[in-house]
Design a protein around this motif. Structure first.
Motif, PDB file in Angstrom:
ATOM      1  N   TYR A 112       0.867  -1.170   0.000  1.00 38.51           N
ATOM      2  CA  TYR A 112       0.000   0.000   0.000  1.00 38.51           C
ATOM      3  C   TYR A 112       0.908   1.225   0.000  1.00 38.51           C
ATOM      4  O   TYR A 112       1.741   1.396   0.895  1.00 38.51           O
ATOM      5  CB  TYR A 112      -0.895  -0.028   1.247  1.00 38.51           C
ATOM      6  CG  TYR A 112      -1.991   1.001   1.191  1.00 38.51           C
ATOM      7  CD1 TYR A 112      -3.178   0.739   0.501  1.00 38.51           C
ATOM      8  CD2 TYR A 112      -1.846   2.231   1.824  1.00 38.51           C
ATOM      9  CE1 TYR A 112      -4.192   1.680   0.444  1.00 38.51           C
ATOM     10  CE2 TYR A 112      -2.857   3.177   1.768  1.00 38.51           C
ATOM     11  CZ  TYR A 112      -4.030   2.903   1.075  1.00 38.51           C
ATOM     12  OH  TYR A 112      -5.028   3.836   1.017  1.00 38.51           O
ATOM     13  N   LEU A 113       0.761   2.063  -1.029  1.00 39.28           N
ATOM     14  CA  LEU A 113       1.728   3.142  -1.252  1.00 39.28           C
ATOM     15  C   LEU A 113       1.164   4.500  -0.830  1.00 39.28           C
ATOM     16  O   LEU A 113       0.154   4.963  -1.372  1.00 39.28           O
ATOM     17  CB  LEU A 113       2.115   3.184  -2.732  1.00 39.28           C
ATOM     18  CG  LEU A 113       2.508   1.829  -3.371  1.00 39.28           C
ATOM     19  CD1 LEU A 113       2.783   2.002  -4.858  1.00 39.28           C
ATOM     20  CD2 LEU A 113       3.716   1.232  -2.650  1.00 39.28           C
ATOM     21  N   ILE A 114       1.828   5.099   0.128  1.00 37.36           N
ATOM     22  CA  ILE A 114       1.406   6.404   0.659  1.00 37.36           C
ATOM     23  C   ILE A 114       2.503   7.408   0.321  1.00 37.36           C
ATOM     24  O   ILE A 114       3.684   7.029   0.250  1.00 37.36           O
ATOM     25  CB  ILE A 114       1.227   6.313   2.185  1.00 37.36           C
ATOM     26  CG1 ILE A 114       0.297   5.144   2.541  1.00 37.36           C
ATOM     27  CG2 ILE A 114       0.695   7.615   2.775  1.00 37.36           C
ATOM     28  CD1 ILE A 114       0.286   4.792   4.031  1.00 37.36           C
ATOM     29  N   THR A 115       2.139   8.652   0.095  1.00 37.54           N
ATOM     30  CA  THR A 115       3.194   9.641  -0.161  1.00 37.54           C
ATOM     31  C   THR A 115       3.070  10.822   0.781  1.00 37.54           C
ATOM     32  O   THR A 115       1.972  11.263   1.121  1.00 37.54           O
ATOM     33  CB  THR A 115       3.116  10.192  -1.601  1.00 37.54           C
ATOM     34  OG1 THR A 115       1.828  10.786  -1.805  1.00 37.54           O
ATOM     35  CG2 THR A 115       3.346   9.097  -2.622  1.00 37.54           C
ATOM     36  N   ASP A 116       4.228  11.332   1.188  1.00 36.55           N
ATOM     37  CA  ASP A 116       4.277  12.590   1.917  1.00 36.55           C
ATOM     38  C   ASP A 116       4.157  13.699   0.873  1.00 36.55           C
ATOM     39  O   ASP A 116       4.876  13.695  -0.118  1.00 36.55           O
ATOM     40  CB  ASP A 116       5.623  12.696   2.645  1.00 36.55           C
ATOM     41  CG  ASP A 116       5.727  13.946   3.497  1.00 36.55           C
ATOM     42  OD1 ASP A 116       5.239  13.929   4.640  1.00 36.55           O
ATOM     43  OD2 ASP A 116       6.294  14.953   3.018  1.00 36.55           O
ATOM     44  N   VAL A 117       3.213  14.599   1.104  1.00 40.16           N
ATOM     45  CA  VAL A 117       3.036  15.702   0.162  1.00 40.16           C
ATOM     46  C   VAL A 117       3.548  16.980   0.821  1.00 40.16           C
ATOM     47  O   VAL A 117       2.941  17.472   1.778  1.00 40.16           O
ATOM     48  CB  VAL A 117       1.549  15.863  -0.229  1.00 40.16           C
ATOM     49  CG1 VAL A 117       1.346  17.097  -1.097  1.00 40.16           C
ATOM     50  CG2 VAL A 117       1.044  14.614  -0.939  1.00 40.16           C
ATOM     51  N   CYS A 118       4.688  17.447   0.358  1.00 41.07           N
ATOM     52  CA  CYS A 118       5.235  18.693   0.901  1.00 41.07           C
ATOM     53  C   CYS A 118       6.196  19.276  -0.112  1.00 41.07           C
ATOM     54  O   CYS A 118       6.543  18.637  -1.102  1.00 41.07           O
ATOM     55  CB  CYS A 118       5.949  18.444   2.228  1.00 41.07           C
ATOM     56  SG  CYS A 118       6.227  19.992   3.143  1.00 41.07           S
TER      57      CYS A 118
END
Ligand code: PBG
Length: 326
Positions: A112-118
């Motif tokens: 399950y692929l999550i990304t930090d958005v910054c």
């Protein structure tokens, strides 16, 4: 009659039976750093045991995590080029976008692929948005964050996690995702994120320390509690699906209160400084690493977190396998 709690805890079978906090591997998220190039996996000096992976090297690590039962990962990108407007954050061939495509190609739906958005890893000045003079300009930054989140979803992200702390970013990202058909991509927002010394090693890892000033105009003052609750409620209203409280260790009161207040799941992020402290203490022989890891993790869950984001995810999975926690 005297009370005898020891009747229960004196017996290992009962002690385990009546545990108040139960945890399993499906609640763990492992943060991973990816960088441009090939053939390199560079240890982060202030985070021994953690690496910056080039995309070709990343798969070994992902495979290892999967084997350990940690199948949720959160990507942080370290680009080669930075600029004033952080364009690497939303480039179609940006480092995180490429990592997502590759992870999906190799692992399909098994991870399950999550990304930090910054933006702070991508801006030349290291702030979490675009500048107007020496200040981060909130509203123009929202457009770029939304664009970044969308580009992650298009590259295959299952979930996005905005960590910038701009006002209104959850709604901006939700609208952008929905407009492009990504209605089922959840947002896990860093709702309650304090300006913290515990992020020091991360900034080494990502080369994202601000070149001037600090993040106190957008990250929270650690003296404040009610402000954190307000941030949490705002993000729920804007459409967040999960909330993050960060750091975890010195903020367990906040985890508890946010968990009691909101009707969505709360994640605790045990950050780089927490990891570094345990590693340093263990190396010196001052503390016992695995016991510290176990107590920090259970402390976060006991405080009300149902998800735990940690560089120790694999070690924690091991502690669950051996029955030390669980
Ligand atoms: C990006 C971001 C940071 C962390 C997660 N996302 C750094 C910061 O805000 O300075 C910190 C994670 C850690 O310390 O492990 N804004």
């Amino acid at each position: 009659m005297i009370q005898r709690p020891r009747r229960l805890r004196g017996n290992p079978i009962l002690r385990k039976m009546v545990r108040e906090t139960r945890v399993d591997k499906s609640s763990l998220i492992y943060p991973i750093f990816v960088q441009e190039g090939t053939g390199s996996c560079q240890e982060i000096p202030t985070m021994p045991g953690q690496y910056r992976y080039t995309i070709d090297q990343m798969s070994n690590k992902l495979e290892q995590l999967k084997k350990a039962g940690v199948d949720r990962v959160m990507f942080f990108g370290i680009p080669d080029q930075k600029d004033e407007v952080g364009s690497g954050a939303y480039a179609e061939d940006g480092i995180v976008q490429k990592a997502l495509v590759e992870a999906r190609r190799q692992f399909g739906e098994e991870l399950y692929l999550i990304t930090d958005v910054c933006m702070c890893e991508y801006t030349s000045h290291g702030h979490c948005g675009v500048l107007q003079g020496r200040e981060v300009d909130n509203d123009p930054t929202l457009k770029l964050l939304a664009k970044t989140a969308l580009s992650h979803a298009q590259a295959g992200a299952d979930m996005v996690a905005p960590s910038d702390m701009m006002d209104g970013r959850v709604l901006a990202i939700r609208n952008e995702l929905d407009d492009h058909g990504f209605v089922n991509v959840p947002i896990m927002s860093y709702a309650v994120k304090y300006a913290s010394g515990f992020y020091g090693p991360f900034r080494d890892a990502a080369g994202s320390a601000p070149s001037f000033g600090d993040r106190k105009s957008y990250q929270m003052d650690f003296h404040n509690r009610k402000e954190g609750l307000k941030e949490a409620l705002t993000d729920v209203e804007e459409g967040a699906d999960l909330l993050i409280v960060k750091p975890a260790l010195a903020y367990q009161d906040i985890i508890r209160q946010v968990a009691d207040l909101v009707d969505i799941p709360v994640a605790a992020y045990s950050v780089s400084g927490e990891y570094a402290m345990v590693k340093a203490g263990a190396k010196l022989g001052y503390v016992e690493e695995s016991r510290m890891i176990a107590e920090m993790a259970i402390g976060a869950y006991r405080a009300g977190a149902s998800v735990y984001i940690t560089y120790f995810a694999e070690e924690i999975a091991g502690l669950m396998d051996s029955g030390v926690i669980g």
